[in-house]
Design an enzyme around this catalytic site. Structure first.
Site, short mmCIF file in Angstrom:
data_model
loop_
_atom_site.label_atom_id
_atom_site.label_comp_id
_atom_site.label_asym_id
_atom_site.label_seq_id
_atom_site.Cartn_x
_atom_site.Cartn_y
_atom_site.Cartn_z
N GLN A 15 -4.97 -1.92 9.05
CA GLN A 15 -4.77 -3.22 8.41
C GLN A 15 -5.40 -4.32 9.25
O GLN A 15 -5.15 -4.42 10.45
CB GLN A 15 -3.26 -3.48 8.23
CG GLN A 15 -2.94 -4.74 7.48
CD GLN A 15 -3.46 -4.74 6.04
OE1 GLN A 15 -3.33 -3.77 5.31
NE2 GLN A 15 -4.10 -5.82 5.63
N LYS A 37 0.84 -1.20 0.00
CA LYS A 37 0.00 0.00 0.00
C LYS A 37 0.88 1.26 0.00
O LYS A 37 0.61 2.21 -0.72
CB LYS A 37 -0.95 -0.03 1.21
CG LYS A 37 -2.04 -1.07 1.02
CD LYS A 37 -2.88 -1.36 2.25
CE LYS A 37 -3.80 -2.56 1.93
NZ LYS A 37 -4.65 -2.99 3.03
N ASP A 73 -11.29 2.33 2.89
CA ASP A 73 -11.61 0.91 2.70
C ASP A 73 -13.12 0.70 2.53
O ASP A 73 -13.56 -0.40 2.21
CB ASP A 73 -11.14 0.09 3.93
CG ASP A 73 -9.78 -0.56 3.69
OD1 ASP A 73 -9.46 -0.85 2.53
OD2 ASP A 73 -9.06 -0.80 4.69
#
Ligand code: NDP
Length: 281
Positions: free
Chosen positions: A96, A52, A119
């Protein structure tokens, strides 16, 4: 003859478009920034976080890493997120997953401001996906839609069968495909006569988490098959949810694993981070 959908190629094309838009924003004095939080030492999570960060670098965005120790409490994590919610240079925040078991994951994810929830896991953003009017598209499903568009694969009016009903893949994929005017069927572990249903699919999405689950007898001739599965085998190799070698000749288009859906997910995260930064104007 089937076409192997190349997720790396589609991803590179989307990233080029993102880079151009990032440059436009930079010219206006704003550099999109993504805060990435990782708790503990899970090796797979470390790989994802590094990728990322690499994606941010590649497209000219800032990334800010917060690597926290395994023993971090829910309260400590929440207070970091609250701080990041208020920071001007941070347009997107992601934590995460998975977080260590003692942390209240739902509480943590719900603390991320919906405006920075790149997200698209916050209930507000899930709700927006449901209505079809959203800023942040759920990354993995959005990556699949992007691939279909790149290959000019018709979706409107087609029957899309999705195996899997998770909140991060199956359900949001159903919403995105409805928005694209597909007729959608969602299957799961309690579905009866699964193969009878999957055989009706013009577009079959496998998001099950079981290696080679989809076999040739489950696929209609000429179907488009999108394989979301990432299963690590004993020999260390990755395997999808579709038995690629057995299924490919029946399909018109199929994604391989690795190199199919996987590369798109982080790219769509970058796209969402760009959208978050553009939204600040
Ligand atoms: P989940 O485990 O959350 O969901 C799996 C789904 O499959 C569930 O809805 C389950 O049904 C269904 N299922 C399980 N067994 C069967 C069966 N025998 N018949 C029919 N349906 C079944 O997984 P995710 O959605 O999070 O992930 C799916 C896969 O995709 C995994 O391999 C994961 O690693 C991968 N993945 C890949 C990503 C990428 O970037 N490429 C991103 C996210 C995930 P039920 O609800 O009834 O239990």
């Amino acid at each position: 003859m089937y076409t192997r959908i190349d997720g790396k190629e589609v991803s590179a094309s989307v990233r080029n478009a993102i880079t151009e838009k990032v440059n436009d924003l930079k010219a206006k004095g704003v550099t999109p920034g993504l805060a990435v939080i990782i708790v503990g030492n899970d090796p797979a999570s470390r790989v994802y976080v590094n990728n990322k960060k690499k994606g941010c670098e590649q497209t000219g965005m800032n990334s800010f890493e917060y690597a926290l120790p395994e023993e971090t409490t829910t309260e400590e994590l929440i207070s970091l997120i609250e701080k990041l919610n208020g920071e001007k240079d941070v347009h997107g925040i992601l934590c995460q997953l998975p977080v260590p078991k003692h942390i209240d994951e739902e509480k943590v994810l719900n603390t991320i401001s919906p405006d920075k929830d790149v997200d698209a896991f916050h209930p507000v953003n899930c709700g927006k996906v449901m209505t079809g009017d959203y800023t942040f598209a759920p990354c993995t499903p959005a990556g699949m839609v992007e691939m279909l568009k790149y290959y000019n694969i018709p979706v409107a009016g087609k029957h899309c069968v999705i195996i899997g009903r998770s909140n991060i893949v199956g359900k949001p994929m159903a919403m995105l495909m409805l928005k694209e005017n597909a007729t959608v069927t969602v299957c799961h572990s309690r579905t009866e006569n699964l193969a009878e249903i999957t055989k009706q699919a013009d577009i079959l999405v496998a998001a099950v988490g079981r290696p080679k689950f989809v076999t040739a007898d489950m696929v209609k001739d000429g179907a488009v098959v999108l394989d979301v599965g990432i299963n690590r085998m004993e020999d260390g190799k990755l395997c999808g949810d579709v038995d690629f070698d057995a299924v490919c000749e029946k399909t018109s288009y199929i994604t391989p694993v690795p190199g199919g859906v996987g590369p798109m997910t982080i790219t769509m995260l970058l796209k969402n981070t760009l959208a978050a930064a553009e939204n600040t104007f």
